[in-house]
Structure formats: structure tokens, C-alpha cells
Design an enzyme around this catalytic site. Structure first.
Site, PDB file in Angstrom:
ATOM      1  N   ASP A 100       0.865  -1.180   0.000  1.00  9.80           N
ATOM      2  CA  ASP A 100       0.000   0.000   0.000  1.00  9.80           C
ATOM      3  C   ASP A 100       0.901   1.229   0.000  1.00  9.80           C
ATOM      4  O   ASP A 100       2.106   1.134   0.239  1.00  9.80           O
ATOM      5  CB  ASP A 100      -0.882  -0.016   1.273  1.00  9.80           C
ATOM      6  N   SER A 101       0.285   2.390  -0.210  1.00 10.37           N
ATOM      7  CA  SER A 101       1.039   3.636  -0.143  1.00 10.37           C
ATOM      8  C   SER A 101       1.441   3.942   1.300  1.00 10.37           C
ATOM      9  O   SER A 101       2.364   4.716   1.533  1.00 10.37           O
ATOM     10  CB  SER A 101       0.168   4.772  -0.656  1.00 10.37           C
ATOM     11  N   GLY A 113      -3.032   9.238  -3.321  1.00 10.00           N
ATOM     12  CA  GLY A 113      -4.334   9.577  -3.901  1.00 10.00           C
ATOM     13  C   GLY A 113      -4.490  10.999  -4.406  1.00 10.00           C
ATOM     14  O   GLY A 113      -5.433  11.305  -5.128  1.00 10.00           O
ATOM     15  N   CYS A 156      -4.354  -1.522  -2.019  1.00 11.95           N
ATOM     16  CA  CYS A 156      -4.538  -0.088  -2.172  1.00 11.95           C
ATOM     17  C   CYS A 156      -5.467   0.153  -3.358  1.00 11.95           C
ATOM     18  O   CYS A 156      -5.201  -0.331  -4.459  1.00 11.95           O
ATOM     19  CB  CYS A 156      -3.176   0.560  -2.420  1.00 11.95           C
ATOM     20  N   ASN A 157      -6.536   0.861  -3.109  1.00 12.29           N
ATOM     21  CA  ASN A 157      -7.490   1.147  -4.192  1.00 12.29           C
ATOM     22  C   ASN A 157      -6.907   2.103  -5.211  1.00 12.29           C
ATOM     23  O   ASN A 157      -7.212   2.016  -6.399  1.00 12.29           O
ATOM     24  CB  ASN A 157      -8.756   1.788  -3.617  1.00 12.29           C
ATOM     25  N   THR A 158      -6.087   3.025  -4.743  1.00 16.59           N
ATOM     26  CA  THR A 158      -5.530   4.023  -5.649  1.00 16.59           C
ATOM     27  C   THR A 158      -4.632   3.346  -6.679  1.00 16.59           C
ATOM     28  O   THR A 158      -4.763   3.573  -7.886  1.00 16.59           O
ATOM     29  CB  THR A 158      -4.754   5.081  -4.828  1.00 16.59           C
ATOM     30  N   GLU A 194      -3.264   8.441   8.789  1.00 15.99           N
ATOM     31  CA  GLU A 194      -1.811   8.241   8.946  1.00 15.99           C
ATOM     32  C   GLU A 194      -1.299   9.004  10.180  1.00 15.99           C
ATOM     33  O   GLU A 194      -0.285   8.648  10.752  1.00 15.99           O
ATOM     34  CB  GLU A 194      -1.055   8.677   7.685  1.00 15.99           C
ATOM     35  N   CYS A 254     -11.086   2.689  -0.176  1.00 14.53           N
ATOM     36  CA  CYS A 254      -9.711   3.027   0.194  1.00 14.53           C
ATOM     37  C   CYS A 254      -9.403   2.171   1.405  1.00 14.53           C
ATOM     38  O   CYS A 254     -10.219   2.102   2.342  1.00 14.53           O
ATOM     39  CB  CYS A 254      -9.604   4.507   0.545  1.00 14.53           C
ATOM     40  N   HIS A 296      -7.501   2.510   3.791  1.00 10.35           N
ATOM     41  CA  HIS A 296      -7.350   3.203   5.067  1.00 10.35           C
ATOM     42  C   HIS A 296      -8.706   3.374   5.780  1.00 10.35           C
ATOM     43  O   HIS A 296      -8.755   3.432   7.011  1.00 10.35           O
ATOM     44  CB  HIS A 296      -6.794   4.620   4.856  1.00 10.35           C
TER      45      HIS A 296
HETATM   46  N1  DGL Z   1      -4.871   2.937   1.069  1.00 15.99           N
HETATM   47  C1  DGL Z   1      -4.815   3.691  -0.154  1.00 15.99           C
HETATM   48  C2  DGL Z   1      -6.054   3.380  -0.986  1.00 15.99           C
HETATM   49  O1  DGL Z   1      -6.645   2.328  -0.781  1.00 15.99           O
HETATM   50  C3  DGL Z   1      -4.575   5.126   0.187  1.00 15.99           C
HETATM   51  C4  DGL Z   1      -4.166   5.911  -0.959  1.00 15.99           C
HETATM   52  C5  DGL Z   1      -3.363   7.137  -0.699  1.00 15.99           C
HETATM   53  O2  DGL Z   1      -2.189   6.998  -0.426  1.00 15.99           O
HETATM   54  O3  DGL Z   1      -3.900   8.241  -0.879  1.00 15.99           O
HETATM   55  O4  DGL Z   1      -6.450   4.100  -1.856  1.00 15.99           O
END
Ligand code: DGL
Length: 274
Positions: free
Chosen positions: A24-25, A57, A87-89, A163, A192, A194
Site C-alpha cells: 500500500d502507499s 491519492g 490499495c485502491n488508488t 496516517e 480506500c 485506510h
Molecule cells: N490505502 C490507499 C487506498 O486504498 C490510500 C491511498 C493514498 O495513499 O492516498 O487508496
């Protein structure tokens, strides 16, 4: 969401005991990892969170693609048998690039989540996600193919709040109210990884009747299918191992990561460079 059905992977029996790479990010993917550890107690996992560069994102597509490839390369070097894009992004913007780069099978979070949500849809489904996820229209397109109407909202401040560990706060509630104002849906997809950490606040703001759907369960189901169809399940009696890598100072991150695991982190966070 791209498909990699045509790609053929080498799978040999020694691969079964390799770990699964989850990335993930930041630390949001830990909501997925937690479910994976619970559902696959014999599997080993390596988690990578790019905390030095989170959030993704709010960045442009090219940057997200470039960062994603760097994370994939790092995990492939660690020798993994499969990758989970938690991570969805990245799943919405860089999935084809990730799949093209990977030498092992890849699972994303969007396709499994869409399938589950569409099964339950009655009227309209709400989606919330990062700006990049919503702008990519990945969810919209996937739901459209299944004939499901959606209303999508971007929530760019949620990831930085999480975060930072700002979860049950008045500020978070006010921001959630602004983002969710007037949204009338039966189901709300937390698009997302998070966001499950904010589910209490989100539920309070949107009302008890709306069902929240997160990616952890459907992604675990997709991993189960992959492991059995490619014969990749761990088959030894070796104790599973967990490695948690992040790309920035780990002190604050570790504190927040504990929140994801009800204070019991399965491994210490280690800082790495990708
Ligand atoms: N957990 C990431 C997601 O699912 C967060 C993306 C981000 O870093 O903005 O999109």
C-alpha cells in the site's frame, strides 16, 4: 480493471512456502493484511507501506504508476509467490502496469469488492475513495458493466488524518459530514484501504441503516481462489513469518499501525529504501 488471464506463471512446489507480498502507499493496507493473516494462518506475509510518499491519492497517474512499479520490484526481490495490491488508488490507476511488471500472480482490491457489492445492491451504491481512485472511474466502470448505479465521492483528507492517528475526533467527524452530505445510498463501499479505520465515524455520520463494505473480506476470498487454483497454498508445517516494511521513520507509523491490529502488531516495522 485489467485482467491478466492470459499471463502464464511458473509455479513450482518450492514456491508454496514463499511469502505473499502485500503493499500500500502507507499503512492502510494493514486493514487487508489483518484479514489475510486471520484467514490464512499458514501463510507468510511481507507487507510494504510507502510511508515516505503517502498519500498517493492526490498525485497524478504517472507518479502513482512509477511508485507502484518501485514497490512491485522491491517485493519481487524479496521472493514472493503472489502480490496483493492492498490499495485502491494503485488498483484503479496502475493495475495493468503492476500486472505487466509482476512475475507472480496479482490480486487487486477493486474487482473482488465490486463483485461483492453488486451482489447486494438494491438501488444505488455509494463509493468513497481518494481523488485518484474516484477520478479514474475504475469503480464506476466496473459497476456499470454489472448494471449498478453508483454515486462516488472523493475524500482526500481521510488518508492524512488516519496516517496521523486522528481517528475518533471532532475534526474527523466534521470532515466526514462535509464529504458525505446528502449521500442517499443503501451500501457504501469504503474504496480506500485506510477507511475501515474510520468506519465508526463514517457510520455515525451516514446513519445506521447504510451498510459499509470494505475490501478486506472480498480480497481474502479472491486470494483463496488464487491459491487453490494455482496450487500455491503453503503446504509445510513451518511457522509462518511476517515482515513489515515501511519507507520512512517508523516511530509514529508504528504507533498508528498498532491501532490497525488492536495494539498487537505481528512484527516490528523496519525501514527500507525502495
Ligand atoms: N490505502 C490507499 C487506498 O486504498 C490510500 C491511498 C493514498 O495513499 O492516498 O487508496
Amino acid at each position: 480493471v485489467a485482467s491478466d488471464q492470459a499471463k502464464v506463471y511458473n509455479s513450482a512446489s518450492w514456491m508454496n512456502d514463499l511469502p505473499i507480498g502485500v503493499f500500500d502507499s502507507g499503512i492502510g493496507g494493514l486493514t487487508v493484511l489483518k484479514e489475510l493473516i486471520k484467514r490464512f494462518p499458514r501463510e507468510s506475509f511481507i507487507y510494504l507501506g510507502d510511508t515516505a510518499r503517502v498519500p498517493y491519492g492526490t498525485r497524478d497517474k504517472e507518479t502513482i504508476k512509477r511508485f507502484s512499479i518501485e514497490l512491485v520490484d522491491f517485493l519481487l526481490k524479496q521472493k514472493v509467490k503472489a502480490l496483493v495490491v492492498a490499495c485502491n488508488t494503485m488498483s484503479s490507476v496502475a493495475l495493468s502496469e503492476i500486472k505487466n511488471r509482476s512475475t507472480v500472480p496479482v490480486i487487486d482490491v477493486i474487482s473482488p469488492t465490486v463483485k461483492l457489492a453488486a451482489k447486494n445492491a438494491r438501488d444505488k451504491i455509494g463509493i468513497i475513495g481518494t481523488r485518484a481512485t474516484i477520478n479514474s472511474r475504475a469503480y464506476e466502470k466496473a459497476f456499470q458493466e454489472l448494471g449498478v448505479k453508483i454515486e462516488a465521492r472523493e475524500c482526500p483528507l481521510f488518508v492524512p488524518l488516519i496516517e496521523e492517528g486522528v481517528i475518533d475526533s471532532k475534526a474527523t467527524e466534521i470532515i466526514a459530514k462535509t464529504y458525505l452530505d446528502g449521500l442517499k445510498v443503501d451500501y457504501l463501499v469504503l474504496g480506500c484501504t485506510h477507511y475501515p479505520l474510520l468506519s465508526k465515524v463514517i457510520q455515525k455520520v451516514i446513519g445506521k441503516k447504510v451498510r459499509l463494505i470494505d475490501s478486506a473480506h472480498p480480497t481474502a476470498d479472491a486470494l483463496r481462489n488464487l491459491l487453490s487454483s494455482s496450487d500455491l497454498s503453503a503446504d509445510s508445517n513451518i511457522k509462518p513469518s511476517y515482515k513489515f516494511y515501511v519507507t520512512d521513520d517508523t516511530k509514529k507509523t508504528e504507533e498508528v499501525a498498532r491501532l490497525f491490529f488492536d495494539n498487537k502488531l505481528p512484527a516490528k516495522l523496519q525501514k527500507v529504501t525502495v
